[in-house]
Design a protein around this motif. Structure first.
Motif, PDB file in Angstrom:
ATOM      1  N   GLU A   1       0.803  -1.222   0.000  1.00  0.00           N
ATOM      2  CA  GLU A   1       0.000   0.000   0.000  1.00  0.00           C
ATOM      3  C   GLU A   1       0.835   1.270   0.000  1.00  0.00           C
ATOM      4  OE1 GLU A   1      -0.804   0.187   4.834  1.00  0.00           O
ATOM      5  OE2 GLU A   1      -2.459  -0.105   3.431  1.00  0.00           O
TER       6      GLU A   1
ATOM      7  N   ALA B   1     -11.506   0.784  -1.863  1.00  0.00           N
ATOM      8  CA  ALA B   1     -12.266  -0.391  -2.285  1.00  0.00           C
ATOM      9  C   ALA B   1     -11.344  -1.589  -2.217  1.00  0.00           C
ATOM     10  CB  ALA B   1     -12.784  -0.202  -3.718  1.00  0.00           C
ATOM     11  N   ARG B   2     -11.927  -2.755  -1.973  1.00  0.00           N
ATOM     12  CA  ARG B   2     -11.122  -3.965  -1.932  1.00  0.00           C
ATOM     13  C   ARG B   2     -10.560  -4.263  -3.312  1.00  0.00           C
ATOM     14  NH1 ARG B   2     -14.736  -8.062   1.877  1.00  0.00           N
ATOM     15  NH2 ARG B   2     -14.642  -6.787   3.775  1.00  0.00           N
ATOM     16  N   THR B   3      -9.425  -4.956  -3.320  1.00  0.00           N
ATOM     17  CA  THR B   3      -8.748  -5.236  -4.585  1.00  0.00           C
ATOM     18  C   THR B   3      -9.657  -5.934  -5.575  1.00  0.00           C
ATOM     19  OG1 THR B   3      -6.601  -5.352  -3.473  1.00  0.00           O
ATOM     20  CG2 THR B   3      -6.774  -6.375  -5.647  1.00  0.00           C
ATOM     21  N   ARG B   4     -10.455  -6.893  -5.108  1.00  0.00           N
ATOM     22  CA  ARG B   4     -11.352  -7.619  -6.011  1.00  0.00           C
ATOM     23  C   ARG B   4     -12.372  -6.666  -6.626  1.00  0.00           C
ATOM     24  NH1 ARG B   4     -14.145 -12.997  -3.822  1.00  0.00           N
ATOM     25  NH2 ARG B   4     -11.931 -13.573  -3.791  1.00  0.00           N
ATOM     26  N   GLN B   5     -12.903  -5.744  -5.805  1.00  0.00           N
ATOM     27  CA  GLN B   5     -13.877  -4.784  -6.320  1.00  0.00           C
ATOM     28  C   GLN B   5     -13.200  -3.816  -7.286  1.00  0.00           C
ATOM     29  OE1 GLN B   5     -15.752  -2.297  -3.368  1.00  0.00           O
ATOM     30  NE2 GLN B   5     -17.562  -1.970  -4.641  1.00  0.00           N
ATOM     31  N   ARG B   6     -11.980  -3.376  -6.941  1.00  0.00           N
ATOM     32  CA  ARG B   6     -11.237  -2.494  -7.842  1.00  0.00           C
ATOM     33  C   ARG B   6     -11.013  -3.169  -9.181  1.00  0.00           C
ATOM     34  NH1 ARG B   6      -6.420   0.698  -4.630  1.00  0.00           N
ATOM     35  NH2 ARG B   6      -7.580   1.253  -2.762  1.00  0.00           N
TER      36      ARG B   6
ATOM     37  N   GLN C   1      -1.902  -2.291  -7.502  1.00  0.00           N
ATOM     38  CA  GLN C   1      -3.349  -2.218  -7.615  1.00  0.00           C
ATOM     39  C   GLN C   1      -3.784  -2.465  -9.065  1.00  0.00           C
ATOM     40  OE1 GLN C   1      -5.559  -2.002  -5.229  1.00  0.00           O
ATOM     41  NE2 GLN C   1      -4.019  -1.807  -3.614  1.00  0.00           N
TER      42      GLN C   1
END
Length: 309
Positions: free
Chosen positions: A126, A190-195, A269
């Protein structure tokens, strides 16, 4: 003593192997301070050059060689950050930190396969997210160094004070000020999956030249920033507003003809890479909150795309 081609082995003695293993930590520190892989590698090279330029006796007298190198790299970076202020005044258009790829995602390329590439030394977490680096870039050199050394690399304030040339109390204030800047700029995220899902939808909408679909994915106050550095075509000022950004992207797609966008990891990301055959034209990083894109960073300066080739 000059060290060439990133190879310190010629100057190193039999007891220097543990010290050489510090290169990854030093590269990670320098990149986060400078936002440039090339300049980070130069800073690390210079620190090792200064170390090996000393006599064996003087090196043996240093109680903590790794700490010595960290101090030297940090001071080199502080000098670079001060001079960067002047260089940015001459920079053409907007300046964005240099993006870092996840090398294993590229066909035929695995982590460590290009040992001389500084990108292989960077840990993707991050603290290298583009949104974080952009906030760091707005800090004073002293703020940035004090914050990174203490909050990210866990260097005690008494040691930070020696590096920055301030008192421990002053360094605490610098780090606290930097912390407030980071907190003020931080979104819900936002979570990585959502991103990844949002970036995928954005790619499809852009390739389809669908203005309405793009508008739905963009926050009403979205900001798009492009960095061409005078070497590639890019908007000289940021674009603001979802309709304006969406229409600009569709016009850009129309000029490009077939738009080859590939989903890749950018600074840890989900991001996009625009390709022309095997050539990387642009790298796109995003700041996403929930299901909306708040910021888009487009890096087009070919000097900043060398690690992606």
């Amino acid at each position: 003593m000059e060290i060439t081609d990133g190879n310190e082995d010629a100057a190193a003695g039999p007891g220097d192997e543990p010290l050489l293993s510090e290169r990854r930590n030093l590269a990670n520190l320098a990149y986060r301070l400078l936002g440039s892989l090339t300049e980070a590698e130069d800073a690390v090279q210079e620190a090792y050059a200064r170390w090996f330029a000393q006599s064996a006796e003087r090196r043996a007298a240093v109680a903590k060689p790794a700490a010595w190198l960290t101090t030297v790299v940090s001071r080199i970076c502080m000098d670079q950050l001060r001079s960067a202020r002047l260089r940015r005044e001459r920079y053409v258009g907007e300046w964005i930190p240099e993006p870092v790829p996840a090398r294993a995602e590229w066909p035929g390329m695995s982590h460590g396969s290009t040992a001389r590439d500084p990108a292989d030394h960077i840990t993707l977490d991050e603290s290298v997210e583009m949104a974080f680096l952009v906030v760091l870039d707005a800090m004073t050199p002293a703020e940035r160094v004090a914050f990174m050394l203490h909050d990210v690399f866990r260097v005690p304030f008494n040691e930070v004070a020696e590096i920055v040339g301030r008192t421990p109390g002053a360094c605490r204030e610098l780090a606290s000020s930097a912390r407030r800047r980071v907190a003020a700029a931080r979104t819900g995220g936002a979570r990585t999956r959502q991103r990844s899902f949002v970036v995928g939808e954005f790619r499809q909408a852009w390739q389809a030249k669908d203005v309405d679909a793009l508008v739905r994915l963009l926050d009403p106050s979205v900001v798009a920033v492009a960095d061409g550095g005078g070497r590639a075509t890019a908007s000289p000022t940021p674009l603001r507003g979802h309709l304006r950004v969406a229409e600009f992207l569709v016009r850009l797609a129309g000029l490009a003809g077939r738009l080859d966008l590939r989903e890749r990891t950018v600074n840890g990301q989900p991001g996009l890479v625009a390709m022309d055959g095997d050539q990387v034209l642009s790298v796109y990083a995003f700041d996403i909150e929930e299901s909306r894109i708040l910021r888009i960073w487009a890096i087009r300066n070919p000097d900043k795309l060398r690690p992606w080739r």
